[in-house]
Write a protein that holds these residues in place. Structure first.
Motif, PDB file in Angstrom:
ATOM      1  N   ARG A  25     -33.566 -15.880 -30.603  1.00 16.10           N
ATOM      2  CA  ARG A  25     -33.338 -16.738 -31.502  1.00 16.10           C
ATOM      3  C   ARG A  25     -32.442 -16.250 -32.794  1.00 16.10           C
ATOM      4  O   ARG A  25     -31.900 -17.157 -33.512  1.00 16.10           O
ATOM      5  CB  ARG A  25     -34.861 -17.005 -32.215  1.00 16.10           C
ATOM      6  N   ARG A  26     -32.489 -15.066 -33.026  1.00 16.67           N
ATOM      7  CA  ARG A  26     -31.332 -14.399 -33.939  1.00 16.67           C
ATOM      8  C   ARG A  26     -30.105 -14.811 -33.626  1.00 16.67           C
ATOM      9  O   ARG A  26     -29.041 -15.275 -34.525  1.00 16.67           O
ATOM     10  CB  ARG A  26     -31.608 -13.001 -34.167  1.00 16.67           C
ATOM     11  N   VAL A  41     -24.410 -20.809 -36.842  1.00 15.26           N
ATOM     12  CA  VAL A  41     -23.819 -20.676 -38.298  1.00 15.26           C
ATOM     13  C   VAL A  41     -22.376 -20.528 -37.948  1.00 15.26           C
ATOM     14  O   VAL A  41     -21.659 -21.122 -38.355  1.00 15.26           O
ATOM     15  CB  VAL A  41     -24.520 -19.337 -38.972  1.00 15.26           C
ATOM     16  N   ALA A  42     -21.913 -19.747 -37.056  1.00 11.42           N
ATOM     17  CA  ALA A  42     -20.685 -19.772 -36.718  1.00 11.42           C
ATOM     18  C   ALA A  42     -20.058 -20.930 -36.280  1.00 11.42           C
ATOM     19  O   ALA A  42     -18.704 -21.195 -36.709  1.00 11.42           O
ATOM     20  CB  ALA A  42     -20.285 -18.590 -35.516  1.00 11.42           C
ATOM     21  N   CYS A  43     -20.448 -21.511 -35.478  1.00 10.13           N
ATOM     22  CA  CYS A  43     -20.016 -22.957 -35.308  1.00 10.13           C
ATOM     23  C   CYS A  43     -19.834 -23.870 -36.417  1.00 10.13           C
ATOM     24  O   CYS A  43     -18.732 -24.327 -36.792  1.00 10.13           O
ATOM     25  CB  CYS A  43     -21.106 -23.862 -34.214  1.00 10.13           C
ATOM     26  N   ASP A  44     -20.786 -23.818 -37.283  1.00  9.94           N
ATOM     27  CA  ASP A  44     -21.003 -24.655 -38.406  1.00  9.94           C
ATOM     28  C   ASP A  44     -19.610 -24.170 -39.492  1.00  9.94           C
ATOM     29  O   ASP A  44     -19.073 -25.076 -39.935  1.00  9.94           O
ATOM     30  CB  ASP A  44     -22.278 -24.507 -39.159  1.00  9.94           C
ATOM     31  N   GLN A  45     -19.360 -23.012 -39.561  1.00 13.41           N
ATOM     32  CA  GLN A  45     -18.604 -22.514 -40.639  1.00 13.41           C
ATOM     33  C   GLN A  45     -17.211 -22.436 -39.944  1.00 13.41           C
ATOM     34  O   GLN A  45     -16.213 -22.388 -40.698  1.00 13.41           O
ATOM     35  CB  GLN A  45     -19.056 -21.071 -40.901  1.00 13.41           C
ATOM     36  N   VAL A  98     -20.675 -18.563 -49.666  1.00 10.03           N
ATOM     37  CA  VAL A  98     -22.000 -19.325 -49.917  1.00 10.03           C
ATOM     38  C   VAL A  98     -22.611 -19.954 -48.703  1.00 10.03           C
ATOM     39  O   VAL A  98     -23.710 -19.457 -48.435  1.00 10.03           O
ATOM     40  CB  VAL A  98     -21.744 -20.578 -51.002  1.00 10.03           C
ATOM     41  N   TRP A  99     -22.007 -20.637 -47.938  1.00 11.76           N
ATOM     42  CA  TRP A  99     -22.739 -21.567 -46.931  1.00 11.76           C
ATOM     43  C   TRP A  99     -23.266 -20.630 -45.666  1.00 11.76           C
ATOM     44  O   TRP A  99     -24.227 -20.967 -45.180  1.00 11.76           O
ATOM     45  CB  TRP A  99     -22.071 -22.681 -46.303  1.00 11.76           C
ATOM     46  N   MET A 120     -28.029 -19.782 -42.586  1.00 17.51           N
ATOM     47  CA  MET A 120     -28.810 -18.676 -41.876  1.00 17.51           C
ATOM     48  C   MET A 120     -30.448 -19.265 -42.103  1.00 17.51           C
ATOM     49  O   MET A 120     -31.176 -19.098 -41.202  1.00 17.51           O
ATOM     50  CB  MET A 120     -28.545 -17.495 -42.503  1.00 17.51           C
ATOM     51  N   ILE A 121     -30.663 -19.129 -43.547  1.00 15.33           N
ATOM     52  CA  ILE A 121     -32.018 -19.511 -43.820  1.00 15.33           C
ATOM     53  C   ILE A 121     -32.429 -21.058 -43.071  1.00 15.33           C
ATOM     54  O   ILE A 121     -33.372 -21.154 -42.694  1.00 15.33           O
ATOM     55  CB  ILE A 121     -31.981 -19.835 -45.407  1.00 15.33           C
TER      56      ILE A 121
END
Length: 184
Positions: A84-85, A92-96, A137-138, A143-144
């Motif tokens: 899960r981690r 997050v990597a894909c998003d950013q 920021v993002w 992550m949260i």
């Protein structure tokens, strides 16, 4: 009252998730712009640029809301790992690295086009500073988001954080020379 609103909102999310999240995004993009104009720029009621708030709301509801709702669902379906981690970090990597650069570029391009300004100049002057600030920021917000929130509430959570972010975007979008960069 708050509990009633949450029940109502959850019912709308269940019935029409894309529409609900798009309308929510439109309202919160407008809120971010109002925050920028009133709290950061201190324009006052008479100096408030309603057209600017309208552009932000239109972009939020018609472009960003549907895009981010679809993107978050895509990540949830397609970035699935045993750990899960590691899954959260991959999302997050894909998003950013994939979504954020494009989303910021589309935002700046859309705003410049709606303002009659030079899209090329806006991207040249603002895209990299905005993306660099985004990365401060993002990643932490996401992550949260990807760790603790259920799928149906991820866009709402991001949108609530976005009040501050959209205030920044609205402000930075106006710091690019204004009339100087108008298309001829």
């Amino acid at each position: 009252m708050v509990v009633t609103f949450i029940r109502w909102y959850n019912a709308k999310l269940a019935a029409r998730p894309l529409l609900t999240q798009s309308v929510t995004t439109a309202v919160l993009f407008a809120t971010g712009d109002i925050t920028a104009q009133q709290l950061v720029e201190r324009k006052g009621i008479k100096g408030h640029d309603l057209a600017r708030t309208g552009r932000m709301s239109l972009y939020g509801g018609c472009v960003f809301g549907p895009a981010v709702t679809t993107w978050i669902a895509f990540l949830s379906r397609n970035v699935v790992l045993r750990n899960r981690r590691v899954e959260m970090l991959a999302r997050v990597a894909c998003d950013q690295l994939l979504f954020a650069p494009v989303a910021i570029g589309v935002f700046l391009s859309s705003m410049a086009a709606m303002e009659g300004a030079s899209v090329k100049q806006r991207l040249t002057n603002v895209w990299w500073p905005a993306l660099s600030t985004n990365w401060m920021v993002w990643p932490f917000v996401q992550m949260i988001n990807f760790t603790f929130l259920p799928l149906q509430h991820r866009v709402l959570f991001a949108n609530l954080v976005s009040i501050g972010w959209n205030s920044y975007l609205s402000w930075v979008n106006t710091q690019t020379g204004g009339d100087v960069e108008k298309e001829e």
